[in-house]
Design an enzyme around this catalytic site. Structure first.
Site, PDB file in Angstrom:
ATOM      1  N   PRO A   2      -7.903   0.453   6.954  1.00 56.22           N
ATOM      2  CA  PRO A   2      -7.886  -0.434   8.087  1.00 56.22           C
ATOM      3  C   PRO A   2      -8.085   0.362   9.340  1.00 56.22           C
ATOM      4  CG  PRO A   2      -5.752  -0.342   6.977  1.00 56.22           C
ATOM      5  CD  PRO A   2      -6.578   0.790   6.537  1.00 56.22           C
ATOM      6  N   GLU A   3      -9.169   0.067   9.959  1.00 51.31           N
ATOM      7  CA  GLU A   3      -9.438   0.627  11.283  1.00 51.31           C
ATOM      8  C   GLU A   3      -9.258  -0.501  12.282  1.00 51.31           C
ATOM      9  OE1 GLU A   3     -13.039   3.014  11.319  1.00 51.31           O
ATOM     10  OE2 GLU A   3     -13.042   3.136   9.136  1.00 51.31           O
ATOM     11  N   HIS A  97       3.934  -3.852  -5.211  1.00 49.18           N
ATOM     12  CA  HIS A  97       3.830  -3.070  -3.978  1.00 49.18           C
ATOM     13  C   HIS A  97       4.230  -3.868  -2.745  1.00 49.18           C
ATOM     14  CE1 HIS A  97       2.065   0.021  -6.393  1.00 49.18           C
ATOM     15  NE2 HIS A  97       1.026  -0.709  -6.707  1.00 49.18           N
ATOM     16  N   ARG A 116      -0.334   2.735  -1.780  1.00 48.68           N
ATOM     17  CA  ARG A 116      -0.184   4.179  -1.590  1.00 48.68           C
ATOM     18  C   ARG A 116       0.975   4.558  -0.683  1.00 48.68           C
ATOM     19  NH1 ARG A 116      -6.109   6.667  -0.588  1.00 48.68           N
ATOM     20  NH2 ARG A 116      -4.983   8.633  -0.662  1.00 48.68           N
ATOM     21  N   ARG A 157     -14.292  20.013  24.189  1.00 49.83           N
ATOM     22  CA  ARG A 157     -14.023  19.881  22.745  1.00 49.83           C
ATOM     23  C   ARG A 157     -15.194  20.448  21.970  1.00 49.83           C
ATOM     24  NH1 ARG A 157      -9.025  17.978  20.614  1.00 49.83           N
ATOM     25  NH2 ARG A 157      -7.926  17.241  22.440  1.00 49.83           N
TER      26      ARG A 157
END
Length: 276
Positions: A2-3, A97, A116, A157
DNA sequence: AGAGCTACCTGAAGGC
DNA sequence: TGCCTTCAGGTAGCTC
């Protein structure tokens, strides 16, 4: 999983489903997520009424009327879905889960499910900023996000631009899929140093980031395997990837072939012919 | 401060 | 069929 687009899709789905509802009971079946669910979690949120659902980067913020916010991160495989008591369980979501179950009434449930267990469910006072989001970079869908935002974030950067896009302290919400897709749209190589962007390339990349995120939100996000929206349904944007998961296929824009390389231990997909 | 690596955890897919 | 390896939408916490 999920972004930003997936989290935003969950957010809008939850707005329709649970705003105004009271949390009557909470069952923490499994507290060992990436960070442990606090022992007092149930006490803090029970009886709270959901006032608003916010988002910061990939984090959801469920605001309650008792001064407590619930912070949720879906990690790689987390889902936050709503179902009524008599609804059929969404296909492909194993109940074992279901780590945190919020009961909203006799009929309504909000379920945090995460095979997970890389996600986070936390509760905190709404008069502070949660440490997980206090250092986060600018929101790419804010009106003032643009080329100058990226130029400022990426100056000095030397790391590859793809790695920089994934750094949540530089830009919020972008993950592996949309970093690859945005760079393809902007015709920029993921291997280039972040600081090497020109002003015009930064402007193009900023609009490419916004465009791909908006397109993905309109398609309901991307479901490679685990992702589901607040109704337990899959997104459709995975069918519209230009480069992600398309190693060896022809570039949609030129005669090149999509290549996969590893950066920071993660797969990067790009077209070596038209991304320079 | 920045960059690079490892770990956290489960499950699906592919090779033999 | 089954065993083994590899890989997956993320991020924190270490080293140098």
């Amino acid at each position: 999983m999920p972004e930003l687009p997936e989290v935003e899709t969950v957010r809008t789905g939850l707005e329709k489903a649970i705003i105004g509802k009271r949390i009557t009971h909470v069952h923490v079946n499994q507290s060992s997520l990436r960070k442990p669910v606090p022992e007092k979690f149930s006490d803090l949120v029970t009886n709270g009424v959901v006032r608003n659902i916010g988002r910061r980067g990939k984090y959801l913020i469920v605001e309650l009327d008792n001064g407590i916010n619930i912070l949720v991160h879906l990690g790689m495989t987390g889902r936050l879905f709503y179902m009524r008591h008599h609804d059929e369980r969404p296909e492909g979501i194993n109940f074992r889960h279901d780590h945190v179950v919020f009961q909203l009434s006799d009929e309504d449930f909000l379920i945090y499910n995460d095979p997970r267990r890389f996600g986070i469910v936390d509760a905190y006072s709404n008069n502070v900023i949660h440490p997980s989001i206090s250092q986060m970079g600018p929101e790419p869908l804010d009106a003032d996000f643009g080329g100058p935002t990226l130029m400022k974030a990426f100056t000095k950067r030397k790391t590859p631009i793809k790695i920089a896009l994934l750094d949540q302290s530089l830009v919020a919400g972008i993950g592996n899929i949309y970093a690859c897709e945005a760079l393809w749209r902007a015709k920029i190589s993921p291997l280039r140093a972040a600081s090497s962007l020109t002003v015009s390339q930064a402007r193009l990349l900023a609009s490419s980031v916004q465009d791909v995120l908006i397109d993905a939100i309109e398609a309901g996000g991307s479901s490679l395997r685990d992702y589901r929206n607040a109704d337990g349904e899959k997104g459709a944007f995975q069918d519209k990837f230009s480069v992600y998961d398309r190693e060896g296929e022809g570039c949609q824009r030129c005669t090149g072939v999509v290549k996969r390389v590893t950066q920071g231990g993660r797969s990067t997909f790009y077209c070596p012919s038209c991304q320079v």
